[in-house]
Design an enzyme around this catalytic site. Structure first.
Site, PDB file in Angstrom:
ATOM      1  CG  ASN A  71       4.410  -1.601   5.219  1.00  0.00           C
ATOM      2  OD1 ASN A  71       5.534  -1.868   5.629  1.00  0.00           O
ATOM      3  ND2 ASN A  71       3.485  -2.526   5.107  1.00  0.00           N
ATOM      4  CB  CYS A 117      -0.970  -0.015   1.180  1.00  0.00           C
ATOM      5  SG  CYS A 117      -0.195  -0.015   2.811  1.00  0.00           S
ATOM      6  CB  CYS A 123      -3.724   1.565   7.038  1.00  0.00           C
ATOM      7  SG  CYS A 123      -3.487   3.040   8.076  1.00  0.00           S
ATOM      8  NE  ARG A 124      -4.474   1.398   1.656  1.00  0.00           N
ATOM      9  CZ  ARG A 124      -4.280   2.172   0.600  1.00  0.00           C
ATOM     10  NH1 ARG A 124      -5.122   2.082  -0.423  1.00  0.00           N
ATOM     11  NH2 ARG A 124      -3.278   3.014   0.548  1.00  0.00           N
ATOM     12  CB  SER A 125       0.243  -3.517   2.831  1.00  0.00           C
ATOM     13  OG  SER A 125       1.120  -2.625   3.461  1.00  0.00           O
ATOM     14  CG  ASP A 160      -5.546   5.704   2.336  1.00  0.00           C
ATOM     15  OD1 ASP A 160      -5.514   5.281   3.518  1.00  0.00           O
ATOM     16  OD2 ASP A 160      -4.741   6.541   1.891  1.00  0.00           O
TER      17      ASP A 160
HETATM   18  P1  4NP Z   1      -1.852   2.704   4.065  1.00  0.00           P
HETATM   19  O1  4NP Z   1      -2.538   4.025   4.655  1.00  0.00           O
HETATM   20  O2  4NP Z   1      -1.292   3.095   2.722  1.00  0.00           O
HETATM   21  O3  4NP Z   1      -3.002   1.756   3.963  1.00  0.00           O
HETATM   22  O4  4NP Z   1      -0.798   2.294   5.067  1.00  0.00           O
HETATM   23  C1  4NP Z   1      -1.850   5.242   4.724  1.00  0.00           C
HETATM   24  C2  4NP Z   1      -0.930   5.426   5.722  1.00  0.00           C
HETATM   25  C3  4NP Z   1      -0.247   6.635   5.807  1.00  0.00           C
HETATM   26  C4  4NP Z   1      -0.501   7.629   4.880  1.00  0.00           C
HETATM   27  C5  4NP Z   1      -1.424   7.432   3.863  1.00  0.00           C
HETATM   28  C6  4NP Z   1      -2.102   6.232   3.799  1.00  0.00           C
HETATM   29  N1  4NP Z   1       0.168   8.863   4.981  1.00  0.00           N
HETATM   30  O5  4NP Z   1      -0.105   9.771   4.159  1.00  0.00           O
HETATM   31  O6  4NP Z   1       1.027   9.032   5.865  1.00  0.00           O
END
Ligand code: 4NP
Length: 164
Positions: free
Chosen positions: A13, A10, A15-17, A128
């Site tokens: 790294n 993602c 949340c989703r992944s 997201d």
């Molecule tokens: P992820 O979610 O891609 O599912 O881990 C996010 C985590 C952090 C950010 C964006 C999305 N960020 O902008 O810091």
């Protein structure tokens, strides 16, 4: 080949992944295949290198009896050598992964959109949840759980000997 490795990707790294990694590892363990199939996760960005998953990710995982052992890392060109499959959460991640892959000599890695393995999910992103709350994280959990069941069926079709 008697081992397969998969990494889920993602943006951050956190949340989703990592949630996908935790869910998939639980499924693999449930099948007794943890020696044969390994899963990991990474982010396309360098925003959260070394960090534990977001506390909302941990809470959602715990609620669903999933444990995650992961620290944030950024996807690296050697990942295309190390992993047989790389699953992207959305089109932007997929685009970044394909661009990076093109700069490597490792052209055999299968790079796919996560939801292409879920019935009716072809082309859709795993949304997201970063600016969402508990409800958005639970939604992501359900989406990943279904897509990863589909991915397991795909693996079973492609590598039947691993499941014997
Ligand atoms: P992820 O979610 O891609 O599912 O881990 C996010 C985590 C952090 C950010 C964006 C999305 N960020 O902008 O810091």
């Amino acid at each position: 080949r008697d081992q397969l490795s998969i990494t889920m990707v993602c943006l951050g790294n956190i949340c989703r992944s990592p949630l996908a990694e935790g869910i998939f590892n639980a499924k693999i363990k449930g099948l007794g295949l943890e020696k044969k199939i390994k899963s990991d996760s990474a982010g396309t960005s360098d925003f959260h290198i070394g960090e534990l998953p977001d506390e909302r990710t941990i809470r959602c995982a715990t609620k669903n009896k999933i444990t995650i052992h992961h620290r944030g890392r950024q996807v690296h060109r050697t990942d295309f050598r190390e992993f047989n499959y790389i699953l992207a959460m959305d089109e932007q991640n997929l685009k970044n992964l394909i661009q990076l892959k093109e700069k490597t000599p490792y052209q055999n890695t299968n790079v796919h959109l996560m939801r292409n393995f879920a019935a009716g999910g072809t082309g859709l992103p795993v949304p997201d949840p970063y600016y969402g709350g508990e409800k958005e994280f639970e939604e992501v959990y359900q989406i990943l759980d279904e897509a990863l069941d589909g991915f397991l069926s795909h693996l079973k079709g492609e590598h039947p000997h691993l499941f014997e």
